[in-house]
Motif scaffolding. Structure first.
Motif, PDB file in Angstrom:
ATOM      1  N   ALA A  92       0.834  -1.209   0.000  1.00 31.63           N
ATOM      2  CA  ALA A  92       0.000   0.000   0.000  1.00 31.63           C
ATOM      3  C   ALA A  92       0.867   1.258   0.000  1.00 31.63           C
ATOM      4  O   ALA A  92       0.549   2.250  -0.671  1.00 31.63           O
ATOM      5  CB  ALA A  92      -0.925  -0.014   1.210  1.00 31.63           C
ATOM      6  N   ALA A  93       1.982   1.213   0.731  1.00 30.98           N
ATOM      7  CA  ALA A  93       2.881   2.374   0.783  1.00 30.98           C
ATOM      8  C   ALA A  93       3.520   2.646  -0.578  1.00 30.98           C
ATOM      9  O   ALA A  93       3.868   3.793  -0.881  1.00 30.98           O
ATOM     10  CB  ALA A  93       3.965   2.139   1.838  1.00 30.98           C
ATOM     11  N   ARG A  94       3.647   1.612  -1.398  1.00 27.51           N
ATOM     12  CA  ARG A  94       4.193   1.783  -2.750  1.00 27.51           C
ATOM     13  C   ARG A  94       3.119   2.195  -3.749  1.00 27.51           C
ATOM     14  O   ARG A  94       3.389   2.324  -4.938  1.00 27.51           O
ATOM     15  CB  ARG A  94       4.852   0.483  -3.229  1.00 27.51           C
ATOM     16  CG  ARG A  94       6.071   0.060  -2.414  1.00 27.51           C
ATOM     17  CD  ARG A  94       6.847  -1.033  -3.128  1.00 27.51           C
ATOM     18  NE  ARG A  94       6.077  -2.243  -3.347  1.00 27.51           N
ATOM     19  CZ  ARG A  94       6.068  -3.296  -2.535  1.00 27.51           C
ATOM     20  NH1 ARG A  94       6.786  -3.255  -1.401  1.00 27.51           N
ATOM     21  NH2 ARG A  94       5.365  -4.369  -2.821  1.00 27.51           N
ATOM     22  N   GLY A  95       1.895   2.374  -3.262  1.00 23.96           N
ATOM     23  CA  GLY A  95       0.795   2.743  -4.143  1.00 23.96           C
ATOM     24  C   GLY A  95       0.198   1.573  -4.895  1.00 23.96           C
ATOM     25  O   GLY A  95      -0.514   1.759  -5.888  1.00 23.96           O
ATOM     26  N   GLU A  96       0.454   0.340  -4.418  1.00 23.44           N
ATOM     27  CA  GLU A  96      -0.073  -0.861  -5.051  1.00 23.44           C
ATOM     28  C   GLU A  96      -1.300  -1.361  -4.284  1.00 23.44           C
ATOM     29  O   GLU A  96      -1.483  -1.030  -3.110  1.00 23.44           O
ATOM     30  CB  GLU A  96       1.001  -1.952  -5.059  1.00 23.44           C
ATOM     31  CG  GLU A  96       2.267  -1.565  -5.815  1.00 23.44           C
ATOM     32  CD  GLU A  96       3.378  -2.578  -5.632  1.00 23.44           C
ATOM     33  OE1 GLU A  96       3.161  -3.555  -4.868  1.00 23.44           O
ATOM     34  OE2 GLU A  96       4.451  -2.395  -6.216  1.00 23.44           O
ATOM     35  N   PRO A  97      -2.143  -2.178  -4.931  1.00 22.11           N
ATOM     36  CA  PRO A  97      -3.249  -2.805  -4.194  1.00 22.11           C
ATOM     37  C   PRO A  97      -2.710  -3.648  -3.044  1.00 22.11           C
ATOM     38  O   PRO A  97      -1.581  -4.163  -3.100  1.00 22.11           O
ATOM     39  CB  PRO A  97      -3.934  -3.675  -5.246  1.00 22.11           C
ATOM     40  CG  PRO A  97      -3.501  -3.115  -6.557  1.00 22.11           C
ATOM     41  CD  PRO A  97      -2.131  -2.550  -6.360  1.00 22.11           C
ATOM     42  N   GLU A  98      -3.498  -3.790  -2.004  1.00 24.68           N
ATOM     43  CA  GLU A  98      -3.066  -4.572  -0.848  1.00 24.68           C
ATOM     44  C   GLU A  98      -2.723  -6.009  -1.231  1.00 24.68           C
ATOM     45  O   GLU A  98      -1.797  -6.615  -0.680  1.00 24.68           O
ATOM     46  CB  GLU A  98      -4.173  -4.560   0.216  1.00 24.68           C
ATOM     47  CG  GLU A  98      -3.780  -5.157   1.542  1.00 24.68           C
ATOM     48  CD  GLU A  98      -4.875  -5.024   2.579  1.00 24.68           C
ATOM     49  OE1 GLU A  98      -4.631  -5.397   3.743  1.00 24.68           O
ATOM     50  OE2 GLU A  98      -5.989  -4.566   2.235  1.00 24.68           O
ATOM     51  N   TYR A  99      -3.469  -6.559  -2.180  1.00 23.04           N
ATOM     52  CA  TYR A  99      -3.235  -7.924  -2.649  1.00 23.04           C
ATOM     53  C   TYR A  99      -2.948  -7.902  -4.152  1.00 23.04           C
ATOM     54  O   TYR A  99      -3.521  -7.083  -4.883  1.00 23.04           O
ATOM     55  CB  TYR A  99      -4.471  -8.797  -2.403  1.00 23.04           C
ATOM     56  CG  TYR A  99      -4.817  -8.986  -0.953  1.00 23.04           C
ATOM     57  CD1 TYR A  99      -4.177  -9.948  -0.180  1.00 23.04           C
ATOM     58  CD2 TYR A  99      -5.803  -8.205  -0.351  1.00 23.04           C
ATOM     59  CE1 TYR A  99      -4.503 -10.128   1.160  1.00 23.04           C
ATOM     60  CE2 TYR A  99      -6.124  -8.372   0.982  1.00 23.04           C
ATOM     61  CZ  TYR A  99      -5.479  -9.338   1.736  1.00 23.04           C
ATOM     62  OH  TYR A  99      -5.793  -9.518   3.052  1.00 23.04           O
ATOM     63  N   PRO A 100      -2.097  -8.794  -4.640  1.00 24.46           N
ATOM     64  CA  PRO A 100      -1.901  -8.891  -6.088  1.00 24.46           C
ATOM     65  C   PRO A 100      -3.165  -9.404  -6.776  1.00 24.46           C
ATOM     66  O   PRO A 100      -4.024 -10.045  -6.149  1.00 24.46           O
ATOM     67  CB  PRO A 100      -0.747  -9.892  -6.230  1.00 24.46           C
ATOM     68  CG  PRO A 100      -0.732 -10.656  -4.952  1.00 24.46           C
ATOM     69  CD  PRO A 100      -1.251  -9.739  -3.898  1.00 24.46           C
ATOM     70  N   LEU A 101      -3.276  -9.126  -8.058  1.00 26.73           N
ATOM     71  CA  LEU A 101      -4.355  -9.667  -8.874  1.00 26.73           C
ATOM     72  C   LEU A 101      -4.312 -11.184  -8.824  1.00 26.73           C
ATOM     73  O   LEU A 101      -3.242 -11.789  -8.927  1.00 26.73           O
ATOM     74  CB  LEU A 101      -4.173  -9.180 -10.316  1.00 26.73           C
ATOM     75  CG  LEU A 101      -5.090  -9.741 -11.388  1.00 26.73           C
ATOM     76  CD1 LEU A 101      -6.511  -9.217 -11.195  1.00 26.73           C
ATOM     77  CD2 LEU A 101      -4.564  -9.373 -12.781  1.00 26.73           C
ATOM     78  N   LYS A 102      -5.470 -11.827  -8.661  1.00 24.45           N
ATOM     79  CA  LYS A 102      -5.535 -13.288  -8.625  1.00 24.45           C
ATOM     80  C   LYS A 102      -6.089 -13.783  -9.960  1.00 24.45           C
ATOM     81  O   LYS A 102      -7.132 -13.320 -10.426  1.00 24.45           O
ATOM     82  CB  LYS A 102      -6.396 -13.772  -7.463  1.00 24.45           C
ATOM     83  CG  LYS A 102      -5.842 -13.339  -6.107  1.00 24.45           C
ATOM     84  CD  LYS A 102      -6.339 -14.199  -4.965  1.00 24.45           C
ATOM     85  CE  LYS A 102      -7.836 -14.116  -4.759  1.00 24.45           C
ATOM     86  NZ  LYS A 102      -8.266 -14.847  -3.540  1.00 24.45           N
ATOM     87  N   VAL A 103      -5.383 -14.745 -10.557  1.00 23.81           N
ATOM     88  CA  VAL A 103      -5.683 -15.196 -11.913  1.00 23.81           C
ATOM     89  C   VAL A 103      -5.842 -16.705 -11.934  1.00 23.81           C
ATOM     90  O   VAL A 103      -5.102 -17.428 -11.253  1.00 23.81           O
ATOM     91  CB  VAL A 103      -4.543 -14.794 -12.877  1.00 23.81           C
ATOM     92  CG1 VAL A 103      -4.909 -15.157 -14.318  1.00 23.81           C
ATOM     93  CG2 VAL A 103      -4.220 -13.311 -12.750  1.00 23.81           C
ATOM     94  N   THR A 104      -6.804 -17.191 -12.732  1.00 22.95           N
ATOM     95  CA  THR A 104      -6.890 -18.619 -12.989  1.00 22.95           C
ATOM     96  C   THR A 104      -7.141 -18.847 -14.464  1.00 22.95           C
ATOM     97  O   THR A 104      -7.527 -17.938 -15.200  1.00 22.95           O
ATOM     98  CB  THR A 104      -7.991 -19.295 -12.138  1.00 22.95           C
ATOM     99  OG1 THR A 104      -7.839 -20.724 -12.209  1.00 22.95           O
ATOM    100  CG2 THR A 104      -9.390 -18.913 -12.603  1.00 22.95           C
ATOM    101  N   VAL A 105      -6.874 -20.083 -14.905  1.00 21.97           N
ATOM    102  CA  VAL A 105      -7.101 -20.474 -16.295  1.00 21.97           C
ATOM    103  C   VAL A 105      -7.954 -21.731 -16.312  1.00 21.97           C
ATOM    104  O   VAL A 105      -7.791 -22.622 -15.465  1.00 21.97           O
ATOM    105  CB  VAL A 105      -5.782 -20.716 -17.048  1.00 21.97           C
ATOM    106  CG1 VAL A 105      -5.010 -19.423 -17.207  1.00 21.97           C
ATOM    107  CG2 VAL A 105      -4.915 -21.752 -16.345  1.00 21.97           C
ATOM    108  N   THR A 106      -8.865 -21.805 -17.288  1.00 24.92           N
ATOM    109  CA  THR A 106      -9.748 -22.957 -17.395  1.00 24.92           C
ATOM    110  C   THR A 106     -10.102 -23.231 -18.845  1.00 24.92           C
ATOM    111  O   THR A 106     -10.474 -22.317 -19.577  1.00 24.92           O
ATOM    112  CB  THR A 106     -11.042 -22.751 -16.567  1.00 24.92           C
ATOM    113  OG1 THR A 106     -11.967 -23.816 -16.846  1.00 24.92           O
ATOM    114  CG2 THR A 106     -11.707 -21.418 -16.865  1.00 24.92           C
TER     115      THR A 106
END
Length: 207
Positions: free
Chosen positions: A73-87
């Motif tokens: 958050a201090a770096r200006g990023e979202p608290e959590y990374p984007l979560k990705v899946t493939v199907t």
């Protein structure tokens, strides 16, 4: 177009298995390894697992350290990374923990399976079709266009195999547990494939 740096992360037994195939998750990681994985997630813009891993393990895929989330958050990023899946099939269970914690979610699938995935998830995730098959080169191009500079891939075996066979992995991080599984039907880190002689970004120098 700038593709993200792709890190594959896996814990394996000495004989190359990622689980023993039983109903309960086989313990291949210790507390130190879990903390290392948490740090790598915190350093990533996106974390990816295959839909089979979601169905088998029901993971949350979070950054668990409050200090690391605060640093993001201090770096200006979202608290959590984007979560990705493939199907390939679009067969996704909206009740899994993956969809109900953390930040934004992204699903990559085929043109044929996209309607099924969208019906299953509603507004829980953004669904992106990659054509008539799962093209992992197209996938990383799309992530790069979305501003993802670092992608962490956590499995399963088919997904790791696909990234390596396509020459898309820049780095592979393997934690080896001093255990043997030895079951022919248990899931392995890699499946048979035509792998490039030298993966992207790999060094041929002796270590």
């Amino acid at each position: 177009m700038t593709r993200p740096h792709v890190l594959l992360s896996v814990a394996v037994s000495v004989d190359g298995y990622i689980d023993d195939g039983s109903a309960d998750r086989f313990p291949l990681s210790n507390a130190e390894d879990f903390d290392h994985v948490d740090r790598l997630r915190a350093e990533s813009d996106a974390v990816l697992v295959g839909a089979e891993t979601l169905r088998r393990d029901n993971p949350r895929l979070l950054v668990y350290s409050a200090d690391r989330r605060a640093d993001r958050a201090a770096r200006g990023e979202p608290e959590y990374p984007l979560k990705v899946t493939v199907t390939n099939s679009g067969d996704l269970d909206a009740d899994l923990l993956f969809w109900h914690c953390g930040g934004d979610k992204l699903v990559y699938t085929t043109d044929h399976a996209r309607p099924r995935a969208e019906r299953a998830l509603g507004d829980l995730a953004t669904v992106v079709a990659l054509g008539d098959r799962l093209d992992f080169g197209h996938l990383v191009d799309d992530l790069g266009a979305r501003g993802v500079g670092r992608l962490m891939v956590e499995g399963g075996g088919r997904v790791h195999t696909a990234f390596l066979a396509a020459g898309l992995a820049d780095e592979v991080r393997i934690a080896v547990a001093p255990l043997l599984i030895g079951r022919a039907d248990a899931p392995r880190f890699l499946h048979p494939a035509d792998f490039p002689a030298v993966p992207r970004g790999a060094s041929t120098s002796p270590t």
